[in-house]
Design an enzyme around this catalytic site. Structure first.
Site, PDB file in Angstrom:
ATOM      1  N   CYS A  35       2.545  -7.455   1.631  1.00  0.00           N
ATOM      2  CA  CYS A  35       1.722  -7.502   0.406  1.00  0.00           C
ATOM      3  C   CYS A  35       2.421  -6.898  -0.689  1.00  0.00           C
ATOM      4  CB  CYS A  35       0.571  -7.234   0.928  1.00  0.00           C
ATOM      5  SG  CYS A  35       0.115  -5.501   1.164  1.00  0.00           S
ATOM      6  N   ALA A  36       1.514  -6.399  -1.567  1.00  0.00           N
ATOM      7  CA  ALA A  36       2.230  -5.710  -2.887  1.00  0.00           C
ATOM      8  C   ALA A  36       2.535  -4.361  -2.626  1.00  0.00           C
ATOM      9  CB  ALA A  36       0.958  -5.656  -3.880  1.00  0.00           C
TER      10      ALA A  36
END
Length: 651
Positions: free
Chosen positions: A27-28
């Site tokens: 993810c980020a």
């Protein structure tokens, strides 16, 4: 050679090699691994990899926090491992292999109840206010209650029931909708199913006990009759019906041709489920719920009630860690539906208070550690208001001895209020505010329980630390990790030089909170660095700092900016929004663009994020902690975009 090839090779080796990886995604901020054998991961060696900022296991996934450069790291990891990534949803599906039957059931419960918990909290608050207004005689009013003394407050009391009834009596509608949403089936059918369980045409569930069997209305099919009974506030019947509807829809989707599926799939799914709900699932679910209530009530009314109170009070906090507390919420709601009160929720509130008190003791023991206080003080406040995750994950589990002290204090307090038969009229409000939900005759004893939950954990936390009990990380006279770098240190140590102060601005209109209050351990424990978050009331997101856009994630939910003084800033829009594939976000800038606090960098569809069951918090994290170890917030609560709200010294 990739930027992180060496680190990626090390991670591959320390995680157990390619053969130990069932799936990997990112993810980020973090790499998400599904491991065939989690025990093969050498966490000590992984922690020594310079780029790794932390790790934890959640829902069967081993997550390694990398930071803003996780897309670059992921590409290098894919190159050295030869493993292609999977989507986040596929990763979650693969992670189920690491969950046993109980863990899977708990995971499902968590996903079903998470979207409706805000409504339950509001409902609990409303019931608590009504409890104060109609159940507490006021001496200044001549012994009358508030509603007896004031027509205005009597009107408020009556009006609030409109909301309370909508939340609790019609709870089955929320449950069946949430199940449809979780299973990826048609949500409106879930809503319709819930309405058929609480329709005004049915005999209200609360009136069944006082209605003679001959007077209960029925559907007469000639060869059989079905009682027209409602399931207001019933949890288990709604869950059984909701899952039957979802699985029928999934089944018929496979076999009904797409050209006619719009007509026949809803019909073949909904009609049999509604019939089964009133013929089989409802009565069976009600019986199961009643048996659960009877078991708990019998335990509390028995000669061993003190033991029940000790066990439940002591071990509720570990249940939160495992996620099993969602099962306890189901039992609480069932007790309120069957009895009009619950004896379990008061112990939950005391467990919240005990965890907060243990952190308060740590604040005292570590007084002067300004950086840790950025975590510990907000965590204490949060726990006293009923949200314990920041306290447990940020402080108590880290040092362990405060966590055990809180468990013991909660157990003693739970034992006392159980013996004294303390009851709550509803659920939803934890911590100190839970007092308003306690029945009038139980308030004094609950107050004594609160005092126990405050005093005992504080005393035991101090005692355990001084005696070295369960304490390996925090010896008396030792240094607490992560000390603050202040101006005096910068002057005395030539290697630590302050080069300036960076200003930070609110990126959106809303309510500002410290990063320690974000309901995600990666941010709340500052694994990504210090920062803050905004609970937005507007869709327009502006740059929180002057600098240059350095990274825009493909999923549009996160943007990286490097400030003019070199601080790497991550703007993360919503929690767990990577799986939304960018749909709620419209990025207005490009990599390389210069930005100021007045630059619109993105818009965020708050309704779409909330409808997906995600938190809308916009997090601003300072990810290169070597340059900005600590941020000072000058303003919290209501803020407007581009308003100065904090500063960070740049080293």
């Amino acid at each position: 050679m990739g930027k992180y090839q060496k680190e990626a090779q090390d991670l591959l080796e320390f995680i157990g090699g390619k053969d130990n990886i069932a799936a990997v995604s990112h993810c980020a901020t973090r790499m998400r691994f599904v491991l065939n054998d989690p025990s093969k991961a050498d966490e000590d060696k992984i922690d020594d990899i310079p780029v790794v900022k932390g790790m934890f296991t959640n829902a069967g996934q081993f997550q390694v926090i990398i930071g803003n450069d996780v897309p670059v790291f992921f590409n290098d990891f894919s190159a050295v491992s030869g493993i292609s990534g999977v989507s986040k949803d596929a990763g979650k599906e693969a992670a189920k292999q690491n969950l046993n039957v109980v863990q899977r059931a708990v995971s499902v419960l968590a996903e079903v109840f998470a979207p409706i918990i805000p409504a339950i909290i509001i409902g609990g608050l409303i019931l608590g206010f009504r409890n104060l207004m109609d159940g507490v005689p006021i001496g200044a009013f001549g012994g009358q209650t508030i509603i007896e003394h004031s027509q205005f407050w009597a009107g408020v009391h009556s009006f609030l029931w409109l909301i309370g009834e909508a939340i609790f009596h019609f709870l089955p509608v929320g449950i069946t909708w949430s199940i449809a949403k979780k299973m990826g089936t048609t949500q409106i059918l879930g809503i319709v199913l819930g309405i058929t369980l609480v329709s005004p045409q049915l005999l209200n569930a609360y009136g069944v006990a006082s209605t003679a069997a001959a007077d209960i209305p029925v559907w007469d099919f000639g060869f059989a009759q079905v009682q027209m009974i409602g399931y207001q506030a019933q949890v288990i019947p709604a869950m059984l019906a909701g899952f039957m509807l979802a699985y029928l829809e999934i089944f018929f989707r496979k076999y009904v041709p797409q050209s006619i599926s719009m007509i026949f799939v809803p019909f073949l799914s909904l009609v049999p489920t509604v019939l089964a709900a009133h013929v089989i699932l409802g009565p069976v679910g009600w019986a199961i719920g009643s048996q659960i209530t009877n078991v708990v009530s019998t335990a509390i009314d028995s000669n061993f009630s003190w033991l029940f109170g000790i066990i439940y009070g002591t071990f509720y906090a570990p249940l939160v860690i495992t996620g099993l507390h969602h099962l306890m919420l189901t039992i609480d709601l069932q007790m309120v539906a069957d009895l009009g009160y619950t004896t379990l929720w008061p112990m939950v509130a005391l467990s919240n208070i005990a965890q907060g008190s243990a952190v308060l003791a740590v604040v005292y023991l570590h007084r002067g550690n300004k950086r840790e206080e950025q975590v510990s003080i907000p965590s204490t406040i949060s726990a006293y208001l009923g949200v314990t995750e920041p306290a447990m994950f940020g402080i108590n589990l880290k040092f362990l001895y405060p966590f055990v002290a809180a468990m013991i204090g909660s157990g003693i307090a739970g034992c006392y209020i159980t013996v004294m038969n303390v009851k709550a009229i509803g659920v939803g409000i934890g911590g100190l505010p839970a007092l308003i939900s306690i029945q009038s005759g139980s308030k004094i004893n609950f107050g004594i329980g609160m005092a126990i939950a405050i005093v005992v954990p504080i005393i035991l936390t101090i005692f355990f630390r001084q005696r070295g009990i369960l304490n390996k990380l925090d010896p008396v006279g030792g240094k607490v990790d992560a000390p603050t770098i202040n101006e005096e240190e910068a002057v005395s140590n030539p290697e630590v030089t302050q080069v300036g102060t960076e200003s930070f601005y609110a990126p959106v209109n809303g309510s500002c909170i410290p990063i320690t209050e974000v309901p995600d351990p990666v941010f709340s424990q500052k694994m990504m660095g210090d920062g803050f978050a905004i609970k937005p009331t507007d869709t327009h997101v502006y740059a929180p700092v002057e600098g240059k856009v350095t990274n825009i994630f493909n999923t549009k939910h996160a943007i990286g900016i490097t400030s003019s003084l070199g601080i790497e800033v991550l703007i993360h829009m919503g929690l767990d929004t990577v799986e939304l594939a960018g749909k709620p976000f419209d990025v207005k800038v490009s990599e390389g663009d210069s930005v100021t606090a007045d630059t619109l960098i993105a818009t965020m569809d708050l309704d779409a994020v909330a409808s997906a069951g995600k938190q809308t918090d916009i997090i601003v994290a300072l990810t290169n902690v070597d340059k900005a170890p600590l941020m000072t917030l000058s303003k919290t609560n209501t803020v407007a975009h581009s308003e100065l709200i904090g500063e960070a010294d740049v080293l």
